[in-house]
Scaffold this motif. Structure first.
Motif, short mmCIF file in Angstrom:
data_model
loop_
_atom_site.label_atom_id
_atom_site.label_comp_id
_atom_site.label_asym_id
_atom_site.label_seq_id
_atom_site.Cartn_x
_atom_site.Cartn_y
_atom_site.Cartn_z
N GLY A 103 0.60 -1.18 0.06
CA GLY A 103 -0.08 0.06 -0.16
C GLY A 103 0.83 1.37 0.04
O GLY A 103 0.68 2.16 -0.73
N ALA A 109 -2.06 3.28 1.02
CA ALA A 109 -1.85 2.71 2.47
C ALA A 109 -2.91 2.79 3.30
O ALA A 109 -3.48 2.47 4.21
N VAL A 112 -5.48 0.39 2.94
CA VAL A 112 -5.10 -0.86 3.41
C VAL A 112 -5.32 -0.97 5.04
O VAL A 112 -5.82 -1.67 5.79
N SER A 136 0.19 8.76 1.80
CA SER A 136 -0.71 8.23 0.57
C SER A 136 -1.85 9.13 0.47
O SER A 136 -2.27 9.39 -0.94
#
Length: 653
Positions: A103, A109, A112, A136
């Motif tokens: 991720g 991420a 996730v 992210s």
């Protein structure tokens, strides 16, 4: 670069590091991330709008600059963290880490992590890449914003940004206090709406959009000036809300205050800042802030995994200093050279980055392979660490509408009701051995106290109302049932009796200040009502615990992984000190009601030591819950109707 922006970066990263060091200085220091979001939105939007206005904006050049700025330091951190994770994490944790790593490399991420853990969850301290969620999210903003601004006519850009901000903010508010699962994200598994509201790009974009709007305002008003007093007050507000806060739910009230205060500071110029040593030092930390942010969290996680409990304050201070030092070294020798001295043509840069990304993607495969090898001998440990839901996970709530889930009942005519939170669930495997007619009435964190529900963090008013409703259904079922003669009431009880922890209570429709006296009063009334209805209530304490993860310790001991503690047993004094508020409250309840009070510690504590395993049986699965086999070993001979057998005694201390 403007000095005040660098100052804010320094302040933000210092706040985050001190918060994660758990020094008790900044209880809401995580708001530094919200400050970063505003700064990122401001700087990126300014670059994009200036390029669009001049007619020379290049998507390729923009993304190459972002890649040079962010990826080298990120990749260096991921590489080192992966090596350390392989050495210190258990197989299950390595499997989760592999997903986090993928991720992080693919910049999702934040999609996730909510399927694995909430940011403020107790076990979050063992997730090495938890902090990458914010990077992210920012990258997702960088990917979408240029195209959005490019497609929107110049005269409509401000209106479009405002509309997006309003939609994102309202979406965030709608989800941040909701406990249900997002309807279109259920396939990802795990995570409530409040968890996703924290991590998800659309629900956090409003913070970056505040920075974007500030950038638009500045480009339209180059001579805009904000009084220095307003900026100093805004900086003070960020400090105050990071120390005390006004809201237990995040991102909501505290985030809004921090974001708006940051917006005021970035408007105008930096001439309000004096040239003082302290301010210059914080600005310099601001230069290193990206690398410091990257390296600080894995350092704290490594310490937590090794200590298996809250890291001592002295170690926390050392780690905070180390994070700044390592962050500087990464800034100096990795981040800066690649950012300013990487002279390869754009095409070659992309090739080099793709090769580096593919090389790092080998790491998850390596982790998963090593995990599968370990799994050959893992069956016993997996059974020990398996979540103990009692009869079934479907008893997390126990009711389907007004009716009890049939899977939460064993026998044709349940004589024993087990009522409470997860500390009632973990009793059921043992109790069900000798009590074949049993009903489980449980909901995590929601103790067996009628008319009162705890409020804290993610357990907001909506959740508290669900708790009140669950307990009403459970209480009504017990009182109306002719078959139920005995009722076990069990809970962690910390959420009710430990006033040192933040929180409050929902009583009816009213939120009241957390008080052990109020909780005791409601528990006494609950027990008295059961007694008057000719039921036999039995109050069961939580097992001995001291704040460290006993289950993880036992697993690391079994796998011969390094940890600091000298064995996994507890001292009785540690337990009595840690649980003093719960022990005192339960004694007071017994004095007022005469209820039968069962101390699990009487099974496990002898002399100065409390055992955490009995011969080959691991009793605990985590920091306080019994494992399934531990529950059976301790409680398998307890026939409730006949009274307590052998080691357990109902005598008070």
């Amino acid at each position: 670069m403007r000095r005040d922006i660098q100052l804010l970066r320094g302040v933000a990263v210092i706040f985050v590091v001190l918060y994660h060091a758990k020094l008790g200085i900044l209880n809401h220091g995580y708001l530094g991330v919200d400050v970063f979001f505003v700064l990122s939105g401001f700087l990126i939007t300014k670059i994009i709008l200036e390029g669009l206005d001049k007619g020379n904006f290049s998507f390729l050049h923009f993304y190459i600059r972002r890649a040079k700025r962010l990826l080298p330091a990120l990749y260096a951190t991921l590489l080192v963290t992966t090596v350390v994770a392989h050495l210190i994490l258990t197989p299950d944790d390595r499997k989760d880490f592999a997903a986090q790593l993928i991720g992080s490399l693919a910049f999702f991420a934040n999609m996730v992590l909510p399927t694995q853990i909430g940011y403020f969850a107790a076990d979050a301290e063992s997730v090495p890449l938890l902090h990458i969620w914010s990077l992210s999210l920012e990258e997702q903003y960088y990917f979408t914003l240029p195209l959005f601004l490019f497609l929107i006519p110049r005269q409509w850009r401000l209106h479009a940004l405002i509309v997006l901000l309003a939609c994102s903010f309202l979406w965030c508010l709608a989800w941040v206090t909701s406990t249900g699962s997002p309807p279109f994200l259920w396939r990802f598994g795990g995570g409530s709406r409040s968890d996703w509201a924290f991590y998800l790009f659309p629900t956090r974009a409003w913070e970056l959009l505040v920075g974007s709007i500030c950038a638009w305002v500045m480009l339209q008003n180059h001579d805009l000036r904000i009084p220095a007093l307003a900026k100093w007050v805004s900086l003070l507000v960020i400090l105050m809300v990071s120390i005390w806060g006004i809201d237990s739910v995040h991102p909501r009230g505290n985030a809004l205050i921090a974001v708006m205060a940051t917006g005021i500071i970035v408007l105008g110029d930096d001439k309000w800042l004096p040239n003082k040593i302290l301010i210059n030092a914080i600005e310099r930390v601001g230069d290193w802030s990206y690398s410091i942010y990257l390296v600080h969290w894995p350092l704290f996680v490594a310490a937590h995994v090794i200590f298996l409990e809250q890291v001592p304050a002295t170690i926390g201070v050392m780690l905070a200093v180390l994070a700044i030092v390592v962050g500087f070294l990464q800034y100096r020798y990795i981040e800066t050279p690649f950012r300013y001295q990487w002279r390869s043509p754009n095409k070659l840069v992309w090739q080099e980055l793709v090769i580096a990304s593919l090389a790092l993607l080998v790491a998850p495969m390596w982790l998963l392979i090593s995990t599968s090898r370990d799994a050959i001998a893992d069956d016993r440990i997996k059974e020990i660490r398996k979540v103990n839901y009692g009869l079934t996970e479907r008893c997390e709530g126990s009711f389907e509408g007004k009716e009890i889930n049939k899977d939460c009942v064993i026998g044709n005519a349940p004589q024993l009701a087990v009522w409470g939170d997860s500390y009632a669930m973990h009793l059921v495997p043992g109790l069900s051995v000798s009590n074949p007619n049993l009903v489980q009435l449980t909901k995590s964190v929601c103790g067996p106290i009628f008319g009162l529900a705890p409020l804290s963090g993610r357990y907001n008013e909506n959740w508290a109302r669900e708790c009140l409703l669950h307990n009403k259904k459970a209480f009504d079922y017990i009182l109306k049932s002719k078959e139920v003669t005995h009722v076990i009431l069990s809970s962690s009880f910390n959420q009710y009796f430990d006033v040192q922890k933040d929180g409050s209570f929902l009583v009816g429709n009213n939120v009241v200040k957390k008080s052990a006296d109020i909780a005791i009063q409601h528990l006494v009334e609950t027990i008295s009502t059961l007694q008057h209805a000719n039921k036999v209530p039995i109050l069961v304490s939580p097992p001995p615990r001291t704040g460290f993860n006993i289950g993880a310790c036992l697993e690391r001991q079994e796998r011969q992984l390094f940890f600091v503690r000298n064995g996994c047993n507890l001292t009785k004094n540690e337990y009595l000190e840690h649980e003093a508020s719960v022990i005192d409250a339960l004694k007071r309840v017994k004095e007022k009601t005469g209820v039968q009070l069962v101390w699990i510690s009487d099974l496990l504590c002898e002399g100065v030591t409390c055992q955490t395993q009995i011969e080959d049986t691991y009793v605990y699965r985590d920091g306080g819950h019994l494992s399934i086999i531990g529950s059976k070993a301790l409680l398998g001979n307890w026939e409730v109707e006949k009274g307590m057998p052998h080691p357990i005694t109902t005598a008070t201390r």
